[in-house]
Design an enzyme around this catalytic site. Structure first.
Site, PDB file in Angstrom:
ATOM      1  N   ASP A  39     -16.352  11.345 -37.879  1.00 38.92           N
ATOM      2  CA  ASP A  39     -17.301  12.110 -37.073  1.00 38.92           C
ATOM      3  C   ASP A  39     -16.970  13.591 -37.215  1.00 38.92           C
ATOM      4  OD1 ASP A  39     -18.377  13.421 -34.522  1.00 38.92           O
ATOM      5  OD2 ASP A  39     -19.169  11.391 -34.322  1.00 38.92           O
ATOM      6  N   ILE A  40     -18.000  14.444 -37.313  1.00 43.86           N
ATOM      7  CA  ILE A  40     -17.749  15.885 -37.467  1.00 43.86           C
ATOM      8  C   ILE A  40     -17.345  16.545 -36.155  1.00 43.86           C
ATOM      9  CG2 ILE A  40     -19.229  16.138 -39.490  1.00 43.86           C
ATOM     10  CD1 ILE A  40     -21.336  17.398 -37.608  1.00 43.86           C
ATOM     11  N   ASN A  97     -24.291   3.748 -28.717  1.00 45.74           N
ATOM     12  CA  ASN A  97     -25.228   4.315 -27.748  1.00 45.74           C
ATOM     13  C   ASN A  97     -26.639   3.962 -28.197  1.00 45.74           C
ATOM     14  OD1 ASN A  97     -23.138   5.715 -26.328  1.00 45.74           O
ATOM     15  ND2 ASN A  97     -23.146   7.240 -27.936  1.00 45.74           N
ATOM     16  N   GLU A 105     -28.089   9.870 -29.807  1.00 43.01           N
ATOM     17  CA  GLU A 105     -28.513  11.173 -30.298  1.00 43.01           C
ATOM     18  C   GLU A 105     -29.096  11.131 -31.704  1.00 43.01           C
ATOM     19  OE1 GLU A 105     -25.162  13.758 -29.787  1.00 43.01           O
ATOM     20  OE2 GLU A 105     -25.357  13.747 -27.611  1.00 43.01           O
ATOM     21  N   VAL A 106     -28.703  10.151 -32.502  1.00 43.84           N
ATOM     22  CA  VAL A 106     -29.224  10.031 -33.862  1.00 43.84           C
ATOM     23  C   VAL A 106     -29.988   8.712 -33.955  1.00 43.84           C
ATOM     24  CG1 VAL A 106     -28.652   9.896 -36.319  1.00 43.84           C
ATOM     25  CG2 VAL A 106     -27.312  11.385 -34.809  1.00 43.84           C
ATOM     26  N   HIS A 110     -25.639   3.165 -35.196  1.00 49.24           N
ATOM     27  CA  HIS A 110     -24.284   3.513 -35.594  1.00 49.24           C
ATOM     28  C   HIS A 110     -23.301   3.070 -34.519  1.00 49.24           C
ATOM     29  CE1 HIS A 110     -25.870   7.010 -33.397  1.00 49.24           C
ATOM     30  NE2 HIS A 110     -24.626   7.341 -33.096  1.00 49.24           N
ATOM     31  N   HIS A 112     -19.472   3.918 -33.038  1.00 47.07           N
ATOM     32  CA  HIS A 112     -18.332   4.831 -32.977  1.00 47.07           C
ATOM     33  C   HIS A 112     -17.071   3.988 -32.876  1.00 47.07           C
ATOM     34  CE1 HIS A 112     -20.709   8.499 -31.853  1.00 47.07           C
ATOM     35  NE2 HIS A 112     -21.549   7.568 -31.421  1.00 47.07           N
TER      36      HIS A 112
END
Length: 125
Positions: A39-40, A97, A105-106, A110, A112
């Site tokens: 993750d960035i 999420n 958010e995206v 995905h 995490h």
């Protein structure tokens, strides 16, 4: 801003662009069904994102439309990343999420993977 998982897949979301090679990532795993990368904006000492390669917005979308091979491959990839990074012991946390209330958010499914320190209780207040 959280997204609505019932919306159509956005081919220009950041993860779609990473999958197409338009944006870089610090890859830790890739196979036919999944891509995993750092993750960035890490929220733990180890913070990896694992995404399916197909255009799925959420878990419900993925479970309804993905093939059995895609589902198995994605789940196996998550476990492989944890093993490869030595996270099985002392442990790690998985988080997905989904939708507005889940603060997604995206608009690409995905997971995490958080690790590297004691993470505390799952939900705060």
């Amino acid at each position: 801003m959280a997204i609505d998982p019932t919306l159509p897949y956005d081919e220009n979301n950041i993860f779609a662009r990473i999958l197409r090679g338009e944006l870089p990532c610090k890859k830790v795993h890739e196979d036919d069904h999944a891509l995993a990368f750092h993750d960035i904006n890490p929220q733990a000492p180890t913070h990896i994102l694992v995404i399916p390669k197909g255009p799925y917005v959420s878990w419900d979308d993925f479970s309804a439309r993905a093939s059995a091979d895609e589902i198995a491959g994605f789940i196996r990839a998550v476990g492989q990343v944890a093993r490869d990074l030595g996270l099985v012991e002392p442990g790690y946390r998985l988080l997905a999420n989904i939708g507005r209330h889940g603060h997604q958010e995206v608009p690409h499914l995905h997971v995490h993977l958080f690790a590297g320190k004691p993470l505390g209780p799952m939900l705060a207040g």
